[in-house]
Design an enzyme around this catalytic site. Structure first.
Site, PDB file in Angstrom:
ATOM      1  CB  SER A 147     -24.451 -38.662  -9.964  1.00 30.34           C
ATOM      2  OG  SER A 147     -25.382 -39.807  -9.617  1.00 30.34           O
ATOM      3  CE1 TYR A 160     -27.282 -34.313  -9.306  1.00 28.06           C
ATOM      4  CE2 TYR A 160     -27.362 -36.592  -9.135  1.00 28.06           C
ATOM      5  CZ  TYR A 160     -26.577 -35.523  -8.749  1.00 28.06           C
ATOM      6  OH  TYR A 160     -25.469 -35.383  -7.965  1.00 28.06           O
ATOM      7  CE  LYS A 164     -24.287 -33.781 -10.731  1.00 29.78           C
ATOM      8  NZ  LYS A 164     -23.204 -32.834 -10.489  1.00 29.78           N
TER       9      LYS A 164
END
Length: 255
Positions: A147, A160, A164
């Site tokens: 991402s 998150y 990632k």
């Protein structure tokens, strides 16, 4: 046209989290280039529906359920995938578990731990099941869905983004350690893509307009916008691209 760099005939690809959205679009794109494809969801019903859809479009596809949050299930999925078509040449790790939303300083530590286990440990365990056979055949491509949050801080996706970013490190290590056997690893790092996951941040016209304005393209990406990059990195056309985190962001990262 004689260029065959994107030809995946004779190759077998697995795509986790591939029964809807971006994962389904990538699975379809690889199949359109000639690959035999294994699609997957944690739900048998969703897996069966995706197989039925892609088979009706003329593609050679099989479905094997996999819950990426369950380590034993990940190992079983790998073994069943090897048997489905007799080999696996391309592994696309797209499935994800629950994602905490909010600043990283406010993230529940247990939720952060679960996210890291699913994103990093379980995807690594999955990929490791295929690396030796890829090396023996001197062909393999590993794609991890990362991402833009791994490269640029996001107050809504702190945990998150951290997970990632760790996954990007795994990609680089696989590329460095297995490249001598023509096994490549790369990460796809899109910005906002219109999927079920993104709806929490695109829940009003105003929110969508503000998000689109962050990119020179002035729009939200659609799942198909990611497919070309996946095909490039999975195919011989990308044979000298490895260890990279490819931003697919409509130019957002340049401004």
């Amino acid at each position: 046209m004689n260029y065959k760099g994107f030809d995946l005939a004779g190759r077998v690809a697995i795509v986790t989290g591939s029964t809807s959205g971006m994962g389904l679009a990538i699975a379809r794109g690889l199949a359109q280039c000639g690959a035999q494809v294994i699609v997957s969801s944690h739900l048998q019903s969703d897996t069966d529906a995706a197989v039925s859809l892609l088979a009706s479009e003329g593609f050679d596809v099989k479905g094997i359920p996999c819950d990426i949050t369950n380590l034993d299930g990940v190992k079983r999925f790998a073994e069943e995938s090897k048997r489905a078509f007799g080999r696996v040449d391309i592994v696309v790790c797209h499935a994800a578990g629950p994602v905490p939303v909010g600043p990283i300083a406010d993230t529940d530590i247990d939720q952060l731990g679960a996210l890291l286990l699913t994103t990093v440990r379980n995807n690594l365990v999955l990929v490791r099941q295929f690396l030796p056979e890829m090396a023996e055949r001197r062909y393999g491509s590993v794609l991890m869905t990362s991402s833009i949050a791994s490269e640029r801080a996001s107050p809504a996706l702190g945990a998150y983004g951290a997970a990632k970013a760790a996954l990007n490190g795994v990609v680089r290590s696989i590329a460095a350690e297995w490249g001598q056997w023509n096994v490549r690893a790369n990460a796809l790092a899109p910005s906002m893509v219109r999927t079920a996951f993104s709806q929490i941040m695109l829940n009003t016209p105003e929110a969508e307009k503000a998000m689109a304005a962050k990119s020179p393209s002035n729009r939200i990406a659609e799942p198909d916008d990611v497919v070309g990059a996946a095909i490039l990195l999975a195919s011989p056309a990308g044979s000298y691209i490895s260890g990279q985190t490819l931003l697919i962001d409509g130019g957002r990262s340049i401004i």
